[in-house]
Design a protein around this motif. Structure first.
Motif, mmCIF file in Angstrom:
data_model
loop_
_atom_site.group_PDB
_atom_site.id
_atom_site.type_symbol
_atom_site.label_atom_id
_atom_site.label_comp_id
_atom_site.label_asym_id
_atom_site.label_seq_id
_atom_site.Cartn_x
_atom_site.Cartn_y
_atom_site.Cartn_z
ATOM 1 N N PRO A 59 0.808 -1.226 0.000
ATOM 2 C CA PRO A 59 0.000 0.000 0.000
ATOM 3 C C PRO A 59 0.841 1.276 0.000
ATOM 4 C CG PRO A 59 -0.922 -1.619 1.512
ATOM 5 C CD PRO A 59 0.414 -2.144 1.092
ATOM 6 N N ARG A 60 1.994 1.251 0.655
ATOM 7 C CA ARG A 60 2.877 2.424 0.653
ATOM 8 C C ARG A 60 3.453 2.680 -0.736
ATOM 9 N NH1 ARG A 60 7.502 1.946 4.881
ATOM 10 N NH2 ARG A 60 7.850 4.118 4.185
ATOM 11 N N LEU A 61 3.798 1.608 -1.437
ATOM 12 C CA LEU A 61 4.342 1.771 -2.782
ATOM 13 C C LEU A 61 3.312 2.413 -3.708
ATOM 14 C CD1 LEU A 61 6.212 -1.631 -3.204
ATOM 15 C CD2 LEU A 61 7.153 0.558 -2.466
ATOM 16 N N LEU A 62 2.066 1.987 -3.596
ATOM 17 C CA LEU A 62 1.007 2.572 -4.422
ATOM 18 C C LEU A 62 0.874 4.060 -4.128
ATOM 19 C CD1 LEU A 62 -2.396 1.161 -5.376
ATOM 20 C CD2 LEU A 62 -2.357 3.341 -4.167
ATOM 21 N N GLU A 63 0.897 4.433 -2.856
ATOM 22 C CA GLU A 63 0.738 5.841 -2.482
ATOM 23 C C GLU A 63 1.887 6.699 -3.013
ATOM 24 O OE1 GLU A 63 0.452 5.703 1.724
ATOM 25 O OE2 GLU A 63 -1.543 4.766 1.739
ATOM 26 N N ALA A 64 3.068 6.100 -3.185
ATOM 27 C CA ALA A 64 4.244 6.854 -3.637
ATOM 28 C C ALA A 64 4.378 6.904 -5.158
ATOM 29 C CB ALA A 64 5.506 6.237 -3.034
ATOM 30 N N THR A 65 3.409 6.357 -5.895
ATOM 31 C CA THR A 65 3.498 6.227 -7.345
ATOM 32 C C THR A 65 2.696 7.310 -8.054
ATOM 33 O OG1 THR A 65 3.796 3.822 -7.173
ATOM 34 C CG2 THR A 65 3.031 4.675 -9.286
ATOM 35 N N ASN A 66 3.285 7.894 -9.076
ATOM 36 C CA ASN A 66 2.596 8.847 -9.930
ATOM 37 C C ASN A 66 1.829 8.074 -11.000
ATOM 38 O OD1 ASN A 66 1.897 10.676 -12.005
ATOM 39 N ND2 ASN A 66 3.564 12.057 -11.447
ATOM 40 N N PHE A 67 0.520 8.076 -10.912
ATOM 41 C CA PHE A 67 -0.286 7.268 -11.820
ATOM 42 C C PHE A 67 -0.354 7.844 -13.229
ATOM 43 C CE2 PHE A 67 -1.157 4.618 -8.387
ATOM 44 C CZ PHE A 67 -1.877 3.516 -8.807
ATOM 45 N N ASP A 68 0.105 9.065 -13.411
ATOM 46 C CA ASP A 68 0.127 9.646 -14.762
ATOM 47 C C ASP A 68 1.340 9.192 -15.558
ATOM 48 O OD1 ASP A 68 -2.225 11.095 -14.367
ATOM 49 O OD2 ASP A 68 -1.149 12.786 -13.477
ATOM 50 N N THR A 69 2.447 8.897 -14.867
ATOM 51 C CA THR A 69 3.703 8.623 -15.574
ATOM 52 C C THR A 69 4.369 7.309 -15.189
ATOM 53 O OG1 THR A 69 4.968 9.855 -13.913
ATOM 54 C CG2 THR A 69 4.167 11.084 -15.829
#
Length: 409
Positions: free
Chosen positions: A260-270
């Motif tokens: 869940p932390r990795l998802l929160e740290a990810t830019n979903f646009d790029t």
């Protein structure tokens, strides 16, 4: 089209400009052949997100001249359930580590990063962009093959390598309609920058009843980070979520950290790539006449164990090795070299790809009562570890030990 360094008996034309094509070009160039890559797009660029490369693939890239320092780092791979209970750990093989001079087994990388490093190794003038191969004609009386492009041009070569992807024009002409079908899975591939507190050199492949959710450390442009991905069941025409971040966050809401932390740290646009997996049946023959197909142009495609990129790189290396020193105008010698390559690769690749496809079915297509029994068996018996050692590691380790020319001792 420039024809310098295009000597009969040494002319290798390659359709496609992806990792399989570039690996093939590098391997043939090292052996003194004249190589042209013909890519349909205006530039060669990778598709997809993060992948795993194993020791034999890294050794091949090192052999091509790639520096290993900024590729990544060895990773211990743990197979777990969603709550963090370990089901199996992929063992390291000390003998392989010693002979190859590379620690561990799997390394996490971004396709874009490693592919750019491969492109940087090519001499100038090898790639012709905006040249889509649409068909070919073998000319037996001249011991050659005429390759034609959508832009109206053509080139004469001694052999043609089809490395032009799953919808390969070369493969279709050589072997007919591939009857592509949806493999039943969708993959969300993503990456993010480094997050303090997450153990280094440690990756997790985990499952619940419906999904695979996994992460690995990696390097991106020399900086540490993480690749992560989610695999789910899918089908032709399955709707795409309007809000992928919310959709994937809902899948991971009960998952053990750090996913869940990795998802929160990810830019979903790029930093996120969605991949619907299209497949073909396994082929027993990859060549005909002066034509050989490799990588996604001929292999059954499965991302389930992140095999595709590594298999494509291996194909190029083994193909050039099988034709080392051959006068490519000599059709008998070419066919003999093709046979050597197919004996090395076809059964091996099909075995690995079919195991990956079987794994995808086991984890994403079983009905609920059977899936519950599957999870209990994997949680409390050594079955999963035994399957990994027998059906994944054994053949790969045997191949690695046979690549003696890449050993450092």
């Amino acid at each position: 089209m420039p024809q310098q360094n295009w000597q009969p008996g040494k002319r290798v034309a390659i359709a496609g400009g992806g990792p399989a094509a570039v690996s093939t070009a590098l391997a043939f160039i090292q052996r003194g052949y004249h190589v042209r890559i013909f890519e349909r797009q205006a530039e060669c660029r990778p598709i997809g997100g993060a992948v795993l490369l194993n020791i034999p693939v890294l050794a091949i890239l090192r052999h091509y001249g790639m520096e290993m320092e900024n590729v990544g780092s060895f990773t211990t791979t743990s197979f777990q359930n969603k709550k963090g209970l370990e089901r199996a750990e992929l063992p390291f093989n000390e003998e392989i580590e010693r002979h190859m001079g590379i620690k561990g087994w799997q390394y996490g990388v971004l396709r874009s990063s490693v592919f750019q490093k491969m492109l940087d190794l090519l001499p100038p003038g090898v790639i012709s962009n905006d040249h889509e191969v649409i068909c070919y004609s073998e000319v037996p009386e001249q011991d050659c093959v005429e390759v034609r492009f959508r832009n109206g041009g053509s080139v004469t070569a001694d052999i043609l390598i089809g490395a032009d992807g799953i919808r390969s024009n070369v493969s279709r002409q050589a072997f007919g309609d591939p009857k592509l079908f949806h493999a039943g899975v969708r993959v969300w591939l993503a990456w993010c920058d480094h997050i303090p507190g997450i153990p280094e050199n440690y990756g997790v492949i985990s499952h619940d009843r419906q999904y695979q959710a996994s992460y690995f450390p990696m390097l991106h442009e020399g900086k540490p980070g993480f690749e992560w991905w989610i695999v789910e069941s899918s089908w032709e025409g399955k709707p795409v979520p309007i809000d992928p971040q919310a959709y994937l966050a809902n899948i991971l809401k009960d998952w053990t950290q750090p996913l869940p932390r990795l998802l929160e740290a990810t830019n979903f646009d790029t930093q996120v790539y969605r991949w619907e997996i299209i497949n073909r049946t396994s082929m027993k023959k990859w060549s005909t006449g002066r034509i050989m197909c490799i990588g996604d142009a001929i292999q059954p495609v499965s991302p389930y164990a992140a095999y595709g990129l590594g298999m494509a790189i291996e194909d190029g290396y083994f193909l050039a090795k099988s034709l080392d020193g051959v006068n490519l105008r000599d059709s008998s010698a070419v066919n003999a070299g093709f046979e050597v390559f197919e004996k090395q690769r076809v059964e091996y690749v099909n075995h690995n790809m079919e195991f990956a496809r079987f794994s995808g079915h086991v984890f994403h297509s079983l009905p609920w009562p059977v899936a519950k029994l599957r999870d209990w068996i994997f949680d409390y018996t050594p079955l999963l570890g035994n399957l990994l050692r027998k059906d994944y590691l054994k053949k790969a380790e045997e191949q690695t030990m046979n690549m003696k020319e890449l050993h450092v001792i």
